[in-house]
Each structure stands twice: as C-alpha cells, then as structure tokens.
Design an enzyme around this catalytic site. Sequence first.
Site, PDB file in Angstrom:
ATOM      1  N   ASN A   1      12.801 -18.144  22.806  1.00  0.00           N
ATOM      2  CA  ASN A   1      13.769 -17.954  21.724  1.00  0.00           C
ATOM      3  C   ASN A   1      15.114 -18.617  22.034  1.00  0.00           C
ATOM      4  O   ASN A   1      15.860 -18.963  21.123  1.00  0.00           O
ATOM      5  CB  ASN A   1      13.953 -16.463  21.404  1.00  0.00           C
TER       6      ASN A   1
ATOM      7  N   HIS B   1       5.552 -10.688  25.712  1.00  0.00           N
ATOM      8  CA  HIS B   1       6.033 -11.216  24.428  1.00  0.00           C
ATOM      9  C   HIS B   1       5.127 -12.329  23.908  1.00  0.00           C
ATOM     10  O   HIS B   1       5.033 -13.400  24.505  1.00  0.00           O
ATOM     11  CB  HIS B   1       7.482 -11.733  24.613  1.00  0.00           C
TER      12      HIS B   1
ATOM     13  N   SER C   1      11.116  -9.137  21.549  1.00  0.00           N
ATOM     14  CA  SER C   1      11.743 -10.400  21.941  1.00  0.00           C
ATOM     15  C   SER C   1      13.230 -10.205  22.195  1.00  0.00           C
ATOM     16  O   SER C   1      13.883 -11.089  22.728  1.00  0.00           O
ATOM     17  CB  SER C   1      11.555 -11.441  20.838  1.00  0.00           C
TER      18      SER C   1
ATOM     19  N   GLU D   1       5.249 -14.534  27.170  1.00  0.00           N
ATOM     20  CA  GLU D   1       6.327 -14.389  28.144  1.00  0.00           C
ATOM     21  C   GLU D   1       6.205 -12.995  28.781  1.00  0.00           C
ATOM     22  O   GLU D   1       6.299 -11.983  28.079  1.00  0.00           O
ATOM     23  CB  GLU D   1       7.690 -14.546  27.472  1.00  0.00           C
TER      24      GLU D   1
END
Length: 275
Positions: free
Chosen positions: A179, A128, A107, A140
């Site tokens: 995130n 991800h 990440s 992702e």
Amino acid sequence: MGRQIAMSAALSGYATIVQDISSDGLEFAEAELESWVAKQIGKNKLTVDAAGAALNRLSFAQDLDRAAADADFVIEAATERLDIKRSIFKCLGTVAPAHAILATNSSTMGSSMVAEASGRADRVCNMHFFNPALVMKCVEVVRHESTSDATVNTVMALASRLGKEPVLIKREIPGFIANRLMGAVQREALALAGAGIASITDIDTTARTALGHPMGPFELMDLVGLDVIDFIARANFAQTGTETDAPNERVSALVAEGKLGRKSGIGFYDYAQCH
Ligand code: 3HC
C-alpha cells in the site's frame, strides 16, 4: 475479501468456515463463490470434482463462538474498525483452541493493536491479502514485537500452501509494503489529473502500456473501493502525520457522493456505461 480468502483455503484442502454476523453477507458470499467456481469449471481451470470437493470443505456460520471453537487458524477480515477487531480478538482468545493462530487481514492496523486483547500475543500477526484474493499472489506477513518465530513460520508456510507468495515484513510500518508503493503511484496519478496534465484514462493507459501494470491507478482505486482508499489514507495519515499521506480531496469528495468505484457502479469511471 474474507470469502475469497476462505475459498483459497478450501481449494487448498482446508476445511474452512466463513463467519459473518450478517446472514445477507453470508448468502452473498456463497452465491459469489458458487458463481466463481462455475466460471472456473467453464474455463477448464477447475474440474467438477475439485470444485465440488472445495465447496464441500466450505461452511458458513453467523456465530463466531461456534465457528472458532475447533479452528487451528483464524483469518479475521472484518471491517477496518479497531473496536470491532479488538472485540473479535478478545472473543477468539477465549473460544479458539489454545494452539490456534489468530491473523488479521487488516491493511491499516498492525496486529499489535489487537494482540493483547486476544491474550495470546505471540500467536497473532497480520496476514494481508490483496484484491481479488483468489487471484493475487502476494500475502504480506507482518510480525509485531511479540509475534513468535514459530507463528511467523506457520503463517508463511500456510500462505505458500494456499498457492500464494508470502513476503515477511519484520516490523510494523503504516501501509506495509504494497500500500506504500500503491499510494505513491496513486498520489502522483491524482496530482497529474488534478493539475489537468492528462485525463484519468490516459494516465491509466500509460500505467498499463508503459509500465506493464495490469490496471491503471484510477481503475485500481475503483476496484479496491474509493472508501477503502480514503480510509487507508486517513489511517496512515493519522499514524505518520506526513503531508504526502493526507487523504486526497477528489477521492474524499467522490466517497461523500456515494461514488465508491465498481461496487457502487460509479467511481472515477461509470461502470453502467463503460464496462
Ligand atoms: N474475483 C475473483 N477472480 C477474479 C476477479 C474477481 N473480482 N476479477 C478477475 N478475476 C479472475 C478472473 O476470473 C480470471 O481468472 P482466470 O485467469 O482463472 O481465468 C483472472 O482473474 C483474470 O481476469 P480477467 O481475464 O477478467 O481480467 P484481467 O486479466 O484484466 O485481470 C485483475 C483482472 C486480476 C483484477 C488484474 O487486472 C489485476 O491484477 N489488477 C491489479 C489488482 C491489484 O493491484 N490488486 C491489489 C489491490 S490493493 C489491495 O488489495 C490492498 C488492500 O489493502 C486495499
């Protein structure tokens, strides 16, 4: 996360090898997955046959060379250290078949940081997943400058076949999408609590009952692991230098005390008492 990603693949029909250098890690992975499967059977979410077939598609290995030798697709989910990831990608570039795509679950590190080491940059990207990986739908997919369209298409298609909803991030940016969004909520939650405006419990309750989040920001930080939250902030801050990305002092202090969230039994909440 690797074990849950592997189980998602096995459930979707793929022969999958979980590789870890630690035999304890592998034993833990196998035990957790068997227990998860038993609970799914108990809840009638999985038939005994489907569960048995999925477990049969899973194998466990310590040796990366042998595990990757026949792989069509590798998802690296090692600890977030660039030196470790680079050495894994270097090894994979040598031992995995030439057609194999090499994805990283990182990440915090765009795959461009490991692509060259693999010697096949066009077949490398981020894939991800989210905690808990057996449950969360988002994946992702992040391409770097040399990732080929064919690689992106295959990774997106594979994520869909794992029952996920992939999203494509067209160029590398610290924090990707999720995130960055999560960080914004956490920053505000930490600021509100730090200023004594509301308790962490009330902030979490508000996120759940006013915004429909499945858990509040403090509960989520405890689930992800405060060491991971702190690490993500440090990595993003190192890349952006933006003050809002700086690690939070309260989170860093808890990490220094060994209070890492659910995995250590205590974080923002005390799991021995509350859960
Ligand atoms: N492992 C595997 N499965 C789990 C699990 C775990 N640790 N925790 C819960 N589950 C499963 C349960 O078995 C249950 O499965 P079922 O629907 O098949 O019966 C399902 O999840 C729902 O669990 P519960 O009913 O016990 O509890 P909740 O309804 O409260 O759901 C939750 C739990 C799925 C964790 C939910 O609270 C949630 O979605 N929370 C937010 C999670 C989130 O935001 N994750 C992203 C974190 S950021 C990240 O991972 C990025 C990284 O880079 C840091």
